[in-house]
Design a protein around this motif. Structure first.
Motif, PDB file in Angstrom:
ATOM      1  N   PHE A   8       2.698 -44.141 -11.350  1.00  0.00           N
ATOM      2  CA  PHE A   8       3.392 -43.351 -12.357  1.00  0.00           C
ATOM      3  C   PHE A   8       3.363 -41.908 -11.876  1.00  0.00           C
ATOM      4  O   PHE A   8       2.320 -41.429 -11.406  1.00  0.00           O
ATOM      5  N   SER A   9       4.468 -41.227 -12.002  1.00  0.00           N
ATOM      6  CA  SER A   9       4.523 -39.812 -11.639  1.00  0.00           C
ATOM      7  C   SER A   9       5.351 -39.080 -12.684  1.00  0.00           C
ATOM      8  O   SER A   9       6.523 -39.415 -12.886  1.00  0.00           O
ATOM      9  N   GLY A  10       4.733 -38.110 -13.367  1.00  0.00           N
ATOM     10  CA  GLY A  10       5.454 -37.371 -14.399  1.00  0.00           C
ATOM     11  C   GLY A  10       6.518 -36.481 -13.801  1.00  0.00           C
ATOM     12  O   GLY A  10       7.692 -36.523 -14.186  1.00  0.00           O
ATOM     13  N   THR A  11       6.116 -35.669 -12.824  1.00  0.00           N
ATOM     14  CA  THR A  11       7.048 -34.655 -12.308  1.00  0.00           C
ATOM     15  C   THR A  11       7.294 -34.758 -10.791  1.00  0.00           C
ATOM     16  O   THR A  11       7.835 -33.834 -10.192  1.00  0.00           O
ATOM     17  N   GLY A  12       6.859 -35.841 -10.189  1.00  0.00           N
ATOM     18  CA  GLY A  12       7.252 -36.095  -8.800  1.00  0.00           C
ATOM     19  C   GLY A  12       6.163 -35.935  -7.747  1.00  0.00           C
ATOM     20  O   GLY A  12       6.332 -36.414  -6.623  1.00  0.00           O
ATOM     21  N   ASN A  13       5.053 -35.272  -8.076  1.00  0.00           N
ATOM     22  CA  ASN A  13       4.015 -35.056  -7.057  1.00  0.00           C
ATOM     23  C   ASN A  13       3.416 -36.381  -6.570  1.00  0.00           C
ATOM     24  O   ASN A  13       3.287 -36.614  -5.367  1.00  0.00           O
ATOM     25  N   THR A  14       3.046 -37.212  -7.530  1.00  0.00           N
ATOM     26  CA  THR A  14       2.407 -38.487  -7.158  1.00  0.00           C
ATOM     27  C   THR A  14       3.418 -39.370  -6.413  1.00  0.00           C
ATOM     28  O   THR A  14       3.060 -40.073  -5.468  1.00  0.00           O
ATOM     29  N   ARG A  15       4.678 -39.289  -6.850  1.00  0.00           N
ATOM     30  CA  ARG A  15       5.702 -40.091  -6.159  1.00  0.00           C
ATOM     31  C   ARG A  15       5.804 -39.680  -4.693  1.00  0.00           C
ATOM     32  O   ARG A  15       5.886 -40.526  -3.796  1.00  0.00           O
TER      33      ARG A  15
END
Ligand SMILES: Cc1cc2nc3c(=O)[nH]c(=O)nc-3n(C[C@H](O)[C@H](O)[C@H](O)COP(=O)(O)O)c2cc1C
Length: 304
Positions: A8-15
């Motif tokens: 799961f990535s809220g704003t793209g960092n984890t993605r």
């Protein structure tokens, strides 16, 4: 080898971080499937995979509820090799406690957590890091991930140190538990809104609706910040946390303009330590690679 990376990535960092893992695994001829947890249509048969990975952003020293619920929904396994990958805005060791509850849920179900990694990525709440810092964080993660992937593929385990009473501290700070329900309903849209509906269309829990031309924020906010972070007009007010709002994507490419770091002193020591440790890891890996190549060259000469 086959790997399933769920995130799961809220704003793209984890993605970004998960995609880098997928890229490096693929370079090592590992077959990778990616699953976006918010899609909520998990149909994978875990027997088909040698290893699964779970990625998430740290939310107030915890894993987001969407991650915990996903873990609860997973089928029981017998010793399934599992890796945990998380990102957070500051490199405090305290962030390591975010995986305690997730690990408990998974371990109970028979998942064997062998490796855990954390990468520092720019804040999507609290304050805006400079693009220079965002670039430095991403470059560091980008360079460290291949080393971590190698470690995983070599079967070496890696665990993050947890502080004393970590479970209790994480429980105390579970901001999303009340923040999502209480504060999420207090989000407001101001007059700058251009009705692009980006927030409505991208909310991972479909928590934003429009009724009679007015925005309605429901009780399923998970505080991921996607709506306010990507709002092109910074028109979403995030209730009690408005002062901590960060709006607008970071430029992860090497920025030409070096903005002044306003928050220079904030967690200064832990950022210094984080970058030093990462750089040490990168240079050690480089030296080892050079030595191996040298050794191989010598062996080739001897054989010839
Ligand atoms: C509600 C919330 C709480 C957060 N809590 C923490 C925290 O406790 N420690 C930290 O270092 N970063 C924290 N962050 C920052 C994020 O973990 C960080 O920016 C992360 O890389 C965001 O990843 P994403 O873009 O995949 O959502 C928090 C972010 C949000 C939205």
């Amino acid at each position: 080898m086959k790997v399933l990376l769920c995130y799961f990535s809220g704003t793209g960092n984890t993605r970004k971080v998960i995609n880098r893992f997928a890229e490096v695994f693929a370079e090592h001829e590992v077959s990778v499937d990616l699953y976006k947890i918010e899609e909520n249509n998990f149909t994978y048969n875990l027997d088909d995979y040698d290893m699964i990975g779970i990625g998430y952003p740290v939310h107030a020293f915890n894993a987001p509820s969407i991650i915990l619920n996903f873990a609860k929904s997973l089928p029981e396994q017998k010793d399934k090799r599992t890796i945990i990958i998380n990102t957070s805005g500051e490199p405090l060791k305290l962030n390591n406690i975010s995986s305690i509850k997730l690990s408990k849920i998974l371990t109970k179900k028979g998942y064997n957590i062998t490796n855990e990694y954390h990468y520092c990525m720019p804040y999507n709440i609290i304050f805006r890091h400079t693009d220079n810092m965002a670039y430095k964080m991403w470059k560091t993660a980008n360079d460290v991930i291949p080393i971590d992937c190698k470690e995983i593929l070599n079967g070496k385990q890696a665990h993050l140190d947890k502080v004393f009473m970590g479970s209790f501290i994480a429980w105390l700070f579970r901001i999303e538990f009340w923040g999502g329900r209480f504060n999420g309903k207090r989000y407001k849209v101001n007059e700058n809104c251009i009705h692009c509906n980006k927030c409505v269309n991208t909310c991972p829990t479909h928590n934003i609706t429009i009724k009679d031309g007015k925005f309605h924020f429901g009780k399923n906010c998970i505080m991921c910040m996607r709506c306010s972070f990507y709002c092109p007009k910074a028109a979403i007010k995030i209730g009690l946390f408005e002062r901590w709002k960060v709006n607008g994507a970071y430029n992860f490419n090497n920025p030409n303009d070096y903005e002044d770091e306003v928050h220079k002193k904030y967690c200064q020591k832990s950022y210094i330590r984080y970058f030093e440790e990462c750089n040490q890891k990168i240079s050690q890996a480089k030296t080892m690679l050079e030595e191996t190549e040298e050794q191989e060259e010598i062996e080739d000469v001897v054989k010839a």
